[in-house]
Design a protein around this motif. Structure first.
Motif, PDB file in Angstrom:
ATOM      1  N   LEU A  30      33.545  49.680  42.037  1.00  0.00           N
ATOM      2  CA  LEU A  30      34.050  48.624  42.904  1.00  0.00           C
ATOM      3  C   LEU A  30      34.361  47.426  42.032  1.00  0.00           C
ATOM      4  CD1 LEU A  30      32.729  47.616  46.394  1.00  0.00           C
ATOM      5  CD2 LEU A  30      33.376  45.863  44.751  1.00  0.00           C
ATOM      6  N   LEU A  31      35.644  47.044  41.971  1.00  0.00           N
ATOM      7  CA  LEU A  31      36.024  45.908  41.126  1.00  0.00           C
ATOM      8  C   LEU A  31      36.564  44.787  41.996  1.00  0.00           C
ATOM      9  CD1 LEU A  31      39.407  45.652  40.466  1.00  0.00           C
ATOM     10  CD2 LEU A  31      38.903  47.912  39.563  1.00  0.00           C
ATOM     11  N   ASP A  32      36.180  43.587  41.635  1.00  0.00           N
ATOM     12  CA  ASP A  32      36.625  42.380  42.330  1.00  0.00           C
ATOM     13  C   ASP A  32      37.280  41.478  41.287  1.00  0.00           C
ATOM     14  OD1 ASP A  32      36.159  40.561  44.939  1.00  0.00           O
ATOM     15  OD2 ASP A  32      35.869  39.338  43.144  1.00  0.00           O
ATOM     16  N   LEU A  33      38.527  41.041  41.579  1.00  0.00           N
ATOM     17  CA  LEU A  33      39.252  40.210  40.623  1.00  0.00           C
ATOM     18  C   LEU A  33      38.557  38.861  40.484  1.00  0.00           C
ATOM     19  CD1 LEU A  33      42.934  40.969  41.682  1.00  0.00           C
ATOM     20  CD2 LEU A  33      41.510  42.144  39.998  1.00  0.00           C
ATOM     21  N   ASP A  34      38.441  38.393  39.232  1.00  0.00           N
ATOM     22  CA  ASP A  34      37.781  37.110  38.960  1.00  0.00           C
ATOM     23  C   ASP A  34      38.745  35.965  39.225  1.00  0.00           C
ATOM     24  OD1 ASP A  34      35.514  38.485  38.178  1.00  0.00           O
ATOM     25  OD2 ASP A  34      36.183  38.615  36.070  1.00  0.00           O
ATOM     26  N   HIS A  35      38.274  34.986  39.969  1.00  0.00           N
ATOM     27  CA  HIS A  35      39.029  33.753  40.242  1.00  0.00           C
ATOM     28  C   HIS A  35      40.390  34.023  40.872  1.00  0.00           C
ATOM     29  CE1 HIS A  35      35.942  31.766  37.948  1.00  0.00           C
ATOM     30  NE2 HIS A  35      36.221  32.494  36.861  1.00  0.00           N
ATOM     31  N   PHE A  36      40.471  35.076  41.680  1.00  0.00           N
ATOM     32  CA  PHE A  36      41.739  35.368  42.352  1.00  0.00           C
ATOM     33  C   PHE A  36      42.102  34.258  43.342  1.00  0.00           C
ATOM     34  CE2 PHE A  36      43.982  37.314  45.973  1.00  0.00           C
ATOM     35  CZ  PHE A  36      45.134  37.714  45.328  1.00  0.00           C
ATOM     36  N   LYS A  37      41.092  33.616  43.896  1.00  0.00           N
ATOM     37  CA  LYS A  37      41.346  32.539  44.853  1.00  0.00           C
ATOM     38  C   LYS A  37      42.127  31.400  44.199  1.00  0.00           C
ATOM     39  CE  LYS A  37      38.952  29.541  48.174  1.00  0.00           C
ATOM     40  NZ  LYS A  37      39.555  28.295  47.707  1.00  0.00           N
ATOM     41  N   ASP A  38      41.846  31.143  42.923  1.00  0.00           N
ATOM     42  CA  ASP A  38      42.568  30.070  42.235  1.00  0.00           C
ATOM     43  C   ASP A  38      44.060  30.374  42.143  1.00  0.00           C
ATOM     44  OD1 ASP A  38      40.137  28.893  41.941  1.00  0.00           O
ATOM     45  OD2 ASP A  38      39.821  29.625  39.881  1.00  0.00           O
ATOM     46  N   ILE A  39      44.391  31.650  41.955  1.00  0.00           N
ATOM     47  CA  ILE A  39      45.806  32.027  41.883  1.00  0.00           C
ATOM     48  C   ILE A  39      46.466  31.848  43.242  1.00  0.00           C
ATOM     49  CG2 ILE A  39      47.380  33.972  41.484  1.00  0.00           C
ATOM     50  CD1 ILE A  39      45.412  34.981  39.402  1.00  0.00           C
ATOM     51  N   ASN A  40      45.789  32.278  44.296  1.00  0.00           N
ATOM     52  CA  ASN A  40      46.331  32.103  45.649  1.00  0.00           C
ATOM     53  C   ASN A  40      46.537  30.632  45.971  1.00  0.00           C
ATOM     54  OD1 ASN A  40      46.996  34.491  46.865  1.00  0.00           O
ATOM     55  ND2 ASN A  40      44.947  34.900  47.661  1.00  0.00           N
ATOM     56  N   ASP A  41      45.538  29.816  45.591  1.00  0.00           N
ATOM     57  CA  ASP A  41      45.614  28.394  45.912  1.00  0.00           C
ATOM     58  C   ASP A  41      46.693  27.685  45.107  1.00  0.00           C
ATOM     59  OD1 ASP A  41      43.594  28.817  47.701  1.00  0.00           O
ATOM     60  OD2 ASP A  41      41.999  28.046  46.389  1.00  0.00           O
ATOM     61  N   SER A  42      46.892  28.096  43.853  1.00  0.00           N
ATOM     62  CA  SER A  42      47.839  27.386  42.985  1.00  0.00           C
ATOM     63  C   SER A  42      49.262  27.912  43.140  1.00  0.00           C
ATOM     64  CB  SER A  42      47.387  27.499  41.523  1.00  0.00           C
ATOM     65  OG  SER A  42      47.326  28.872  41.139  1.00  0.00           O
ATOM     66  N   ASP A  74      40.791  41.104  47.313  1.00  0.00           N
ATOM     67  CA  ASP A  74      41.026  41.470  45.909  1.00  0.00           C
ATOM     68  C   ASP A  74      40.005  42.492  45.445  1.00  0.00           C
ATOM     69  OD1 ASP A  74      38.933  39.728  46.168  1.00  0.00           O
ATOM     70  OD2 ASP A  74      39.306  38.661  44.282  1.00  0.00           O
ATOM     71  N   GLU A  75      39.512  43.336  46.354  1.00  0.00           N
ATOM     72  CA  GLU A  75      38.516  44.341  46.018  1.00  0.00           C
ATOM     73  C   GLU A  75      39.169  45.727  46.001  1.00  0.00           C
ATOM     74  OE1 GLU A  75      34.210  42.625  47.472  1.00  0.00           O
ATOM     75  OE2 GLU A  75      35.330  43.894  48.851  1.00  0.00           O
ATOM     76  N   PHE A  76      38.914  46.488  44.919  1.00  0.00           N
ATOM     77  CA  PHE A  76      39.452  47.827  44.745  1.00  0.00           C
ATOM     78  C   PHE A  76      38.286  48.761  44.453  1.00  0.00           C
ATOM     79  CE2 PHE A  76      42.779  44.882  43.736  1.00  0.00           C
ATOM     80  CZ  PHE A  76      43.946  45.452  44.240  1.00  0.00           C
ATOM     81  N   VAL A  77      38.445  50.032  44.868  1.00  0.00           N
ATOM     82  CA  VAL A  77      37.401  51.033  44.628  1.00  0.00           C
ATOM     83  C   VAL A  77      38.043  52.266  44.024  1.00  0.00           C
ATOM     84  CG1 VAL A  77      35.701  52.568  45.701  1.00  0.00           C
ATOM     85  CG2 VAL A  77      35.921  50.199  46.498  1.00  0.00           C
ATOM     86  N   LEU A  78      37.429  52.766  42.933  1.00  0.00           N
ATOM     87  CA  LEU A  78      37.855  54.002  42.291  1.00  0.00           C
ATOM     88  C   LEU A  78      36.747  55.026  42.490  1.00  0.00           C
ATOM     89  CD1 LEU A  78      39.299  51.580  40.709  1.00  0.00           C
ATOM     90  CD2 LEU A  78      39.653  53.258  38.887  1.00  0.00           C
ATOM     91  N   VAL A  79      37.113  56.212  42.986  1.00  0.00           N
ATOM     92  CA  VAL A  79      36.146  57.290  43.213  1.00  0.00           C
ATOM     93  C   VAL A  79      36.281  58.291  42.073  1.00  0.00           C
ATOM     94  CG1 VAL A  79      35.340  59.055  44.808  1.00  0.00           C
ATOM     95  CG2 VAL A  79      36.339  56.942  45.712  1.00  0.00           C
TER      96      VAL A  79
END
Length: 989
Positions: free
Chosen positions: A600-612, A645-650
């Motif tokens: 389970l991966l979560d993008l770091d600081h993705f909110k900053d990209i959305n906001d900017s 911004d959450e992805f899951v690889l099985v």
């Protein structure tokens, strides 16, 4: 004269017995009316009680039960709704009963008055009864229910048999249908029987003399007990013998009458002897001839010794008899022929007069019709009778009408013809209900066939098309003319194997039907999917006669279903599997016992990209991330985006740590290159949590939760990395969830208590203030430190309720201090959440104080440095408002954070509290003492008071006093204590 006198004496005896009968009848009628009035009053009183309407699960209210117990002549009481359904009865409540066909119920509904029933077998107790009904009205006068009681005919007869009547007397009571409902002497077999089988002239009103079948002469009296309407009528019939009383008078009359007859007979004998030769013997001969003629036999009169007159009569009689017998034989033959024809008719034959009375019929009715109104509707009867009476028409009329037969509506065809010479009419009735229903069914079937949205095909047993409906033409594109006479294989698409069609026909031939999904071809070559149902029709020999196929074009539905499934199971932005498809995939893999792992991966600081850059560029970035993750599809059984911004690889190949670490490194490496968004280069990283099954979870929910916890650990370790889940994470989470559950229960059950630690004035050592400290008294774990539950309460915003409890409790304590003449300022710790939450009620505290007649100056609100440094607009506004309301502000744990003198001045703070860690070392460390002295000097320069926390020794007290500290707090003065102990402490100061 003697005979006349004897007859007068006999008449007086009859009048005396008639008067006796009238008196007895009056007495019995009054007793019966009194009993009926008592029943009416009982029902009227019961109908006024609201409790009567309570019927739960077929159980009547106790009011009806008590009424039946105290009224012995009532066998059962029930409550009925306006549809005739019995809601409850006192006895036998387990039946579902309807009485809407009972006339007493219909009469009570129609007249809305007390109604008397007729003889019946009660459906609730299965006994012979007469029932009574009383309407029940609500407070607005609206009819709501019917209250009914049942009276047993045996009990009625027993009450009648308790009367003292003359010997051999008989009495019965009949209902409106002349059925016996009570008798004297009691005879159970007569109950419910028609009275006209045992009593004379049921329509006679008054007194009548009659002779019983046994030959005994009796006085018979008929008198109405109740006659409110045609359906509520009870009649008394009384019979008293008078044979014995009149026997003596009859003997006297008989003796005189015998002597008188003897004299007359002597005179007649003399006269007859003379007349016998002249008149009687010829008349006897003529009488014998008439008797033979009446029997239809030919006869000849003996003319020897007759006078000329009698000889002429004899000759004319023989000629008349011969002609009459010939005509009667011919008429009898015609009558027999006509009677046989009428009896053979399948229809009902009636002959009526011009008033509508039925004179003859060929049907034996259970209740023979007496008038044409019993069979025909009113308007048809009026028209028929008008024709009969006016003699204006003689043609045959034909019309149809509907009537109820055995509770069902039937349609009849009537043919009428008039007999002008007799002012009579002939009516022939034919029941055409089945024909009408068949015609209607045929019309409906044709309408459905033509207008159905489903395609329909009728074929012979071998599949040759005989007929199709318009929907078939619309769906297939073939016209009706193009397919008639052709095989259904015309529509074959070639998408099914020969085995498919063989199995279909085998099932049709064995079971007569088939149903399923099939692909066919339209006339233009386009393929379509249809849901097909085939049924067989058999002839009288059981052989297949026709096949009926009904189909629905489900092509669009199939496309829609596929689209809906795709949208339901896949993310529309990235076209990756979504959370639903991920859970389905994991459930399938886990059910098969496959060892797997998820990243389970979560993008770091993705909110900053959305906001900017905005959500548009954020979506483009997510699609690029999905494309890079798809490069690892060969190593994953599924790649999904589960939200944001959450992805899951099985991973299903191998769950070894080394292998999973390699894949995690590859994921992080694939995200390192810059992502260009409209010439803007963006660099992004991710935090990856790894969990394996079944070790870390045997369900999709547990596995995702474990990976999520591991991902948060990776973020705490600096982001752009990965972490494996371990059992300690789950244990910590479970402990946190249990603590949160217990905390919610503690708020509900008020398991909190305030402790108070005194704050003394340094110079006088007098307790002038106190800090309110919350304690949680757990029922199983004992006292729980605020350090354990306050952060959790702040995170879940339960601190709002706890803060209100602290304030309310402090107010109650302040009231007690004021009552004890103690002037103490109480300090309350307020969480930053209480200032920032929009649901906080901090600004309402002043109103609560006003209601309790308390002042805001009696309280100090303690806040932290962090609140001042990161104060939002709402927090700043509430701080200013509390300060304006008069609350004092204290800055707690001063010196442990990023203190700012500007904020101290800006926030209009009244006190600063030196943290305990500075106080602990002032006796041994000159640096700590210097820091304390500097803080005290600075506060005084700003006009603030200083409170030192954690003072535990005399040396610490003296050094702080020498440094100019204003107030002290610590174990040296007093430990935190419960309210009662604190109040006692204050009394001793």
């Amino acid at each position: 004269m003697i005979l006349f006198q004897l007859l007068e004496e006999r008449t007086d005896i009859l009048k005396e017995h008639e008067q006796q009968a009238r008196a007895l009848a009056l007495q019995i009628s009054q007793l019966q009316r009194a009993d009926l009035n008592a029943t009416r009053r009982l029902l009227s009183q019961l109908a006024k009680h609201d409790e009567l309407l309570k019927a739960n699960n077929g159980q009547c209210s106790s009011l009806l039960t008590h009424a039946s117990l105290i009224t012995p002549n009532i066998a059962n009481i029930g409550l009925i709704d306006l549809n005739g359904d019995v809601l409850c009865t006192v006895k036998n409540t387990n039946k579902s009963i309807s009485i809407k066909d009972r006339r007493y119920f219909q009469s009570a509904l129609e007249t809305q008055q007390f109604a008397i029933g007729q003889f019946q077998v009660d459906r609730s107790i299965n006994r012979l009864t007469v029932n009574f009904a009383m309407p029940v009205f609500d407070h607005h006068g609206n009819l709501t229910h019917i209250l009914a009681v049942a009276k047993l005919l045996e009990q009625w007869s027993q009450s009648l048999n308790q009367l003292t009547l003359p010997a051999n007397s008989q009495a019965i009571i009949t209902d409106v249908d002349h059925n016996i409902v009570a008798n004297y002497p009691f005879d159970y077999e007569q109950l419910g029987q028609p009275a006209n089988e045992h009593w004379p002239n049921m329509h006679f009103q008054g007194v009548l003399q009659f002779e019983a079948p046994t030959g005994e002469r009796r006085i018979y009296l008929r008198q109405h007990i109740v006659e409110s309407n045609s359906n509520s009528q009870l009649t008394l019939h009384l019979s008293i013998p008078f044979e014995h009383a009149i026997a003596a008078a009859n003997r006297k009359v008989s003796l005189i009458f015998t002597l008188f007859i003897a004299a007359l007979l002597l005179m007649f004998w003399q006269a007859r002897k003379q007349l016998n030769k002249v008149l009687l013997q010829p008349l006897k001969s003529l009488q014998d001839a008439l008797d033979a003629f009446a029997k239809g036999n030919k006869t000849r009169l003996q003319q020897g010794g007759l006078s000329p007159e009698f000889k002429s009569i004899a000759s004319n009689f023989e000629n008349m008899a011969t002609k009459r017998l010939t005509a009667e034989n011919a008429l009898a033959h015609k009558h027999a022929e006509l009677a046989s024809l009428i009896q053979a008719l399948p229809d009902t034959y009636l002959r009526i007069d011009n008033e509508g009375k039925v004179l003859a019929s060929n049907v034996t009715f259970s209740s023979p019709p007496k008038h044409i109104l019993d069979l025909l509707p009113q308007h048809s009867c009026d028209q028929l009778l008008k024709t009969l009476q006016n003699h204006s028409l003689s043609d045959t009329n034909q019309f149809e009408f509907s009537a109820q037969v055995d509770g069902n509506l039937h349609t009849f065809e009537a043919r009428t013809n008039l007999l002008d010479t007799h002012q009579q009419g002939i009516i022939v009735l034919r029941d055409i209900t089945a024909r009408k229903q068949q015609e209607e069914a045929m019309k409906l079937a044709a309408m459905v066939y033509k207008n159905s949205s489903e395609g329909m095909t009728i074929t012979d047993a071998n599949g040759i098309i005989l007929d199709v409906n318009p929907s078939f033409e619309k769906v297939t594109g073939y016209s009706k003319a193009e397919v008639l006479g052709k095989n259904t294989a015309l529509l074959g698409s070639g998408k099914h194997t020969k085995q498919f069609y063989d199995d279909m026909w085998q099932q049709i031939q064995s079971k007569g039907a088939w149903q399923g999904e099939i692909i066919n071809k339209r006339k233009n070559g386009e393929l379509f999917t249809e849901w097909l149902t085939i049924n067989s029709v058999y002839d009288d020999s059981g052989n297949p006669y026709r096949r009926v196929a009904i189909f629905t074009d489900i092509s669009e539905k199939k496309r829609q279903d596929e689209l809906i499934w795709r949208r339901t199971h896949f993310d529309q932005l990235t076209e990756l599997a979504n959370r639903l498809e991920l859970k389905r995939h994991l459930k399938q893999q886990l059910s098969e016992g496959v060892s797997l792992a998820i990243l389970l991966l979560d993008l770091d600081h993705f909110k900053d990209i959305n906001d900017s850059l905005g959500h548009y560029h954020g979506d483009k970035l997510l699609r690029e991330v999905a494309n890079r993750l798809n490069q690892l599809a060969g190593k994953c059984s599924l790649i999904s985006r589960i939200g944001g911004d959450e992805f899951v690889l099985v991973i299903s190949e191998s769950t070894q740590h080394e292998h999973l670490m390699q894949i995690a490194e590859q994921v992080l490496t694939s995200l390192k290159p810059a992502i260009y968004l409209d010439s803007e280069a963006c660099h992004i990283s991710a935090s990856v949590g790894i969990a394996t099954a079944p070790k870390d979870g045997n369900s999709s929910g547990l596995l995702l939760k474990a990976a999520d916890q591991a991902m948060y650990l990776a973020k705490q370790q600096g982001r752009n990395g990965f972490a494996f889940f371990d059992a300690q994470m789950r244990q910590a989470t479970e402990q946190r969830m249990q603590l949160l559950k217990d905390l919610r229960i503690a708020i509900q059950k008020q398991q909190f208590e305030l402790y108070f630690q005194p704050i003394v004035e340094m110079s006088s050592r007098k307790a002038v203030k106190a800090e309110a400290l919350i304690r949680w008294q757990h029922p199983n774990k004992g006292i729980i430190s605020p350090a354990m539950f306050i952060p959790l309460a702040e995170e879940t915003q339960l601190i709002l309720e706890i803060g209100e409890f602290i304030f309310a409790s402090a107010c109650r304590t302040q009231k007690k201090l004021i009552s004890a003449a103690q002037q103490v300022q109480l300090s309350i710790n307020v969480s930053p959440i209480q200032f920032s939450s929009k649901h906080s009620r901090l600004v309402d505290w002043k109103t609560h104080l006003d209601e309790l007649s308390l002042n805001a100056e009696q309280f100090v609100i303690e806040i932290t440095e962090g609140l001042m440094m990161n104060a939002q607009q709402r927090t700043q506004s509430r701080l200013n408002q509390l300060s304006k309301q008069g609350f004092a502000l204290a800055l707690d744990d001063f010196g442990t954070g990023y203190s700012s003198l500007a904020y101290l001045k800006q926030m209009d703070t009244d006190f600063i509290k030196i943290d305990k860690r500075f106080v602990d070392g002032i006796a041994e460390s000159p640096d700590d003492l210097a820091l304390c002295e500097a803080m005290i000097m600075m506060a005084h320069q700003l006009g603030l008071k200083v409170i030192a926390e954690g003072i535990e020794t005399e040396a610490q007290h003296l050094q702080l006093l020498a440094a100019g500290c204003d107030y002290g707090q610590g174990y040296y003065y007093a430990k935190p204590m419960p309210e009662k102990a604190y109040l006692d402490f204050m009394k001793g100061t």
